[in-house]
Design a protein around this motif. Structure first.
Motif, PDB file in Angstrom:
ATOM      1  N   UNK A   1       5.631   5.566   6.500  1.00 46.67           N
ATOM      2  CA  UNK A   1       4.751   4.766   7.352  1.00 46.67           C
ATOM      3  C   UNK A   1       4.807   3.277   6.977  1.00 46.67           C
ATOM      4  N   UNK A   2       5.543   2.968   5.916  1.00 47.93           N
ATOM      5  CA  UNK A   2       5.687   1.573   5.498  1.00 47.93           C
ATOM      6  C   UNK A   2       4.657   1.104   4.479  1.00 47.93           C
ATOM      7  N   UNK A   3       3.811   2.041   3.984  1.00 50.85           N
ATOM      8  CA  UNK A   3       2.775   1.657   3.009  1.00 50.85           C
ATOM      9  C   UNK A   3       3.237   1.944   1.583  1.00 50.85           C
ATOM     10  N   UNK A   4       2.739   1.151   0.656  1.00 51.34           N
ATOM     11  CA  UNK A   4       3.007   1.409  -0.758  1.00 51.34           C
ATOM     12  C   UNK A   4       2.158   2.588  -1.227  1.00 51.34           C
ATOM     13  N   UNK A   5       2.594   3.216  -2.330  1.00 50.93           N
ATOM     14  CA  UNK A   5       1.869   4.382  -2.842  1.00 50.93           C
ATOM     15  C   UNK A   5       1.431   4.154  -4.280  1.00 50.93           C
ATOM     16  N   UNK A   6       0.208   4.565  -4.576  1.00 52.61           N
ATOM     17  CA  UNK A   6      -0.313   4.411  -5.933  1.00 52.61           C
ATOM     18  C   UNK A   6       0.273   5.478  -6.854  1.00 52.61           C
ATOM     19  N   UNK A   7       0.446   5.113  -8.119  1.00 51.79           N
ATOM     20  CA  UNK A   7       0.913   6.097  -9.102  1.00 51.79           C
ATOM     21  C   UNK A   7      -0.293   6.872  -9.629  1.00 51.79           C
ATOM     22  N   UNK A   8      -0.025   8.022 -10.229  1.00 47.66           N
ATOM     23  CA  UNK A   8      -1.091   8.801 -10.860  1.00 47.66           C
ATOM     24  C   UNK A   8      -1.363   8.248 -12.251  1.00 47.66           C
ATOM     25  N   UNK A   9      -2.504   8.601 -12.800  1.00 51.74           N
ATOM     26  CA  UNK A   9      -2.807   8.196 -14.174  1.00 51.74           C
ATOM     27  C   UNK A   9      -1.749   8.768 -15.117  1.00 51.74           C
ATOM     28  N   UNK A  10      -1.307   7.929 -16.044  1.00 51.14           N
ATOM     29  CA  UNK A  10      -0.264   8.345 -16.977  1.00 51.14           C
ATOM     30  C   UNK A  10       1.128   7.985 -16.520  1.00 51.14           C
ATOM     31  N   UNK A  11       1.268   7.569 -15.238  1.00 52.38           N
ATOM     32  CA  UNK A  11       2.564   7.160 -14.701  1.00 52.38           C
ATOM     33  C   UNK A  11       2.679   5.631 -14.691  1.00 52.38           C
ATOM     34  N   UNK A  12       3.911   5.160 -14.862  1.00 52.93           N
ATOM     35  CA  UNK A  12       4.148   3.711 -14.852  1.00 52.93           C
ATOM     36  C   UNK A  12       4.210   3.203 -13.421  1.00 52.93           C
ATOM     37  N   UNK A  13       3.576   2.071 -13.181  1.00 52.17           N
ATOM     38  CA  UNK A  13       3.581   1.481 -11.844  1.00 52.17           C
ATOM     39  C   UNK A  13       3.476  -0.031 -11.907  1.00 52.17           C
ATOM     40  N   UNK A  14       3.871  -0.677 -10.826  1.00 48.17           N
ATOM     41  CA  UNK A  14       3.798  -2.131 -10.728  1.00 48.17           C
ATOM     42  C   UNK A  14       2.342  -2.559 -10.535  1.00 48.17           C
ATOM     43  N   UNK A  15       1.873  -3.479 -11.379  1.00 48.09           N
ATOM     44  CA  UNK A  15       0.504  -3.976 -11.271  1.00 48.09           C
ATOM     45  C   UNK A  15       0.415  -5.024 -10.173  1.00 48.09           C
ATOM     46  N   UNK A  16      -0.455  -4.770  -9.209  1.00 45.18           N
ATOM     47  CA  UNK A  16      -0.730  -5.740  -8.144  1.00 45.18           C
ATOM     48  C   UNK A  16      -2.237  -5.954  -8.079  1.00 45.18           C
ATOM     49  N   UNK A  17      -2.664  -7.169  -7.760  1.00 43.18           N
ATOM     50  CA  UNK A  17      -4.098  -7.459  -7.680  1.00 43.18           C
ATOM     51  C   UNK A  17      -4.416  -8.097  -6.332  1.00 43.18           C
ATOM     52  N   UNK A  18      -5.526  -7.686  -5.769  1.00 46.87           N
ATOM     53  CA  UNK A  18      -5.884  -8.123  -4.423  1.00 46.87           C
ATOM     54  C   UNK A  18      -6.241  -9.608  -4.404  1.00 46.87           C
ATOM     55  N   UNK A  19      -5.739 -10.308  -3.408  1.00 41.77           N
ATOM     56  CA  UNK A  19      -6.048 -11.722  -3.216  1.00 41.77           C
ATOM     57  C   UNK A  19      -7.161 -11.825  -2.183  1.00 41.77           C
ATOM     58  N   UNK A  20      -8.268 -12.432  -2.593  1.00 42.40           N
ATOM     59  CA  UNK A  20      -9.393 -12.639  -1.676  1.00 42.40           C
ATOM     60  C   UNK A  20     -10.128 -13.920  -2.074  1.00 42.40           C
ATOM     61  N   UNK A  21     -11.251 -14.180  -1.439  1.00 41.37           N
ATOM     62  CA  UNK A  21     -11.985 -15.436  -1.697  1.00 41.37           C
ATOM     63  C   UNK A  21     -12.474 -15.520  -3.130  1.00 41.37           C
TER      64      UNK A  21
END
Length: 631
Positions: free
Chosen positions: A422-442
């Motif tokens: 569907x074109x969306x990114x997927x979260x990793x489960x706890x204990x799995x390595x994943x890319x850290x992204x942080x939401x940009x807002x006001x």
């Protein structure tokens, strides 16, 4: 004969009291068992909330209070308290305030600086770094901190990218200035921290400071209209290419300055800063943190492992700053008597390995290691407030409400986040390595980089989980365990970390391919036992009928690259392997490392004692692995 209990019977508490006591004890044990970090998390969250509320109250009152405002108030409130101790000399809050006023007056008289103009600062660790920084800030200028290890082309790029009106250079960096001066933009006015100049059209600052007034400049020159306005540029290698000027706002400085306070430091503490001031850790967390507390800092010209603990004892240091390499250097020093004889109680920093962490505590005593995570330009920060060994921080439901972030699946071969059908990114489960992204807002903005909108856009991920959302890509792979502790795992992109600095592989390869006998260079990082980060290695393809000139190679890298970016290992190949997307293949090369027993290609090692690249033999390889050869 009647007993005492018969004469004076003890009152029996009501049954509900016993029940309540049992209930409280049961709740206590359940909390310890199921929520062991509840109180530590609560204390930390209350600190975060309290600080955020204080900043918000200023905003609602129509006041914008910056770290510089706080310093000026402290200079009035505690003028005689030591703010800075350097090489045994004490500089009080009033001293620093008045000398920074003098510098502001010099530039006010001799340069047509406007509020918002940029001034680049190329200086080492010394009190005048802070005086010039504060003096220019009092004129409302944006100050760009230049890394004094960066040379030639990279340094010229840094200067041009922040478009300064003025470049201020320290007296010990005139050699670096001489290298770039012929190619420096003509519209940049150059000032040096000296009384005399051998360079034509270069201004001197020290003589003018002595003659300048100590009167403060008008407050409206440095009063901020918004916490989101830019006040500093701090350069970062990021994940690719040449250094980029990260835009640092008043808000980011306030957040950085609160770090020591959040870890439990007070106004009575004495903070020891050995990291370079052009780094956000030293300038924002260290100097800014001292101002936030109203404390004292001891500034060191350059880190010295042999003098570290004697300095701590001499100045009664209670808080130290570190990077992982610094702790390892201290642990590698010969054991001495009385190593626990000091007053250091907090060590604040990042990047220390588990084994070094444990050895540091065993050897140097009950020092609380306060590990944290935060990118210079990022909008997310984690703090290990519990002291869990190996973790860079901790999160929970409430923290994510204030600072929303996620760890997402990442394709290391394609070097991009994985998206589903569907074109969306997927979260990793706890204990799995994943890319850290942080939401940009006001509430958690990303201010980007100066001079290049494309670099800013490349750090953002759009439509991650839903249409219209926006996230900052940290470039860091992390793991979150089942107790919600976070651990740094690796960096993505064309970068690696060595000697506490980010090394951009494209910058190194660009310097190497300038040599007329090099066809192509593939630069990457390799692990070396008992060393933090990764050492630089370059796989080389020679031009047809050309031979490898090791002498020229050595001269090229030491001339044009910072010492930490010079490749320690060279590998000469006949053919460069490429990925399916026509990028240089690095994974197999990284896995193979620099072992001459398993690699048939010629290998070479940068021997600093000989100031040359030498053949990497099995014997030399063993010396490197055993730690007998200093890297």
């Amino acid at each position: 004969m009647r007993g005492w209990d018969d004469l004076y019977p003890l009152p029996v508490p009501p049954s509900w009291v016993q029940g309540a006591a049992v209930g409280i004890l049961s709740l206590h044990f359940i909390q310890k068992l199921l929520f062991p970090y509840f109180w530590a998390d609560l204390r930390y969250l209350l600190k975060v909330f309290t600080y955020g509320l204080r900043v918000e109250m200023y905003r609602l009152q129509g006041r914008v209070v910056t770290v510089l405002d706080k310093f000026v108030k402290l200079a009035e409130k505690q003028p005689h308290k030591p703010f800075l101790i350097y090489e045994g000399t004490i500089h009080t809050y009033r001293d620093v305030d008045r000398r920074s006023n003098r510098i502001a007056q010099v530039f006010l008289q001799h340069e047509a600086l406007k509020k918002g103009d940029t001034v680049a600062l190329l200086m080492g660790n010394e009190p005048d770094f802070i005086h010039v920084w504060f003096g220019l800030a009092k004129l409302g200028c944006v100050v760009a901190f230049l890394n004094f290890n960066v040379r030639f082309r990279s340094l010229l790029h840094c200067v041009s990218s922040c478009e300064p009106k003025i470049l201020v250079v320290g007296a010990d960096l005139l050699g670096t200035l001489e290298e770039i001066l012929p190619k420096l933009q003509k519209d940049v006015s150059v000032w040096i921290m000296a009384k005399d100049s051998l360079f034509p059209s270069v201004h001197t600052l020290l003589d003018k400071i002595e003659a300048a007034s100590e009167d403060p400049v008008p407050v409206n020159r440095f009063s901020a209209n918004s916490l989101k306005s830019a006040v500093l540029y701090i350069f970062t290698s990021g994940t690719t290419g040449l250094p980029k000027a990260a835009v640092i706002s008043h808000l980011q400085i306030l957040k950085g300055a609160a770090g020591l306070w959040a870890f439990g430091a007070t106004s009575e503490d004495i903070i020891y800063i050995t990291l370079p001031l052009y780094h956000s850790a030293a300038s924002l967390l260290g100097i800014g943190g001292c101002i936030e507390l109203g404390a004292t800092c001891v500034l060191k010209k350059k880190f010295s492992a042999s003098q570290f603990w004697s300095d701590c004892r001499r100045y009664n240091v209670t808080v130290i700053q570190y990077i992982g390499e610094l702790c390892r250097y201290l642990c590698n020093q010969p054991v001495k008597e009385g190593e626990k004889n000091h007053k250091v109680r907090l060590a604040v920093g990042n990047g220390v390995r588990n084994d070094v962490w444990r050895e540091f505590l065993d050897r140097f005593g009950a020092v609380k290691i306060c590990e944290f995570y935060g990118a210079t330009e990022g909008n997310i920060c984690f703090m290990n407030h519990t002291g869990k060994i190996g973790s860079v921080g901790r999160t929970n439901f409430f923290y994510k409400l204030f600072f929303p972030f996620d760890l997402i699946k990442y394709d290391f071969q394609k070097d991009e986040p994985i998206r589903n059908k569907h074109g969306w990114c997927e979260k990793v489960k706890k204990g799995e390595a994943g890319l850290l992204i942080s939401k940009v807002n006001a509430k958690n903005p990303f201010f980007g980089y100066a001079g290049n909108k494309r670099h800013t856009e490349k750090k953002l991920l759009c439509e991650v989980f839903k249409k219209g959302d926006l996230y900052f890509n940290t470039g860091d792979i992390m793991v979150q365990d089942h107790d919600n502790f976070l651990y740094f795992w690796d960096r993505i992109g064309d970068t690696f970390r060595w000697k506490g600095e980010n090394v951009a592989t494209t910058e190194v390869s660009d310097v190497i391919v300038m040599l007329d006998f090099i066809q192509e260079a593939n630069v990457y990082g390799v692990s070396v036992p008992d060393h933090e980060g990764k050492a630089g290695m370059a796989s080389l393809i020679l031009k047809h009928n050309a031979s490898l000139d090791l002498e020229q190679m050595y001269k090229q890298v030491v001339t044009y690259l910072p010492s930490y970016a010079c490749p320690l290992f060279l590998r000469v190949q006949e053919k460069m392997e490429m990925t399916g997307t026509f990028k240089q293949q690095k994974f197999r090369l990284v896995d193979e490392g620099f072992n001459p027993s398993t690699i048939t290609d010629p290998l070479y090692f940068l021997d600093n004692s000989k100031k040359a690249y030498v053949l990497l033999t099995k014997e030399l390889h063993e010396m490197i692995l055993s730690g007998k050869m200093k890297l």
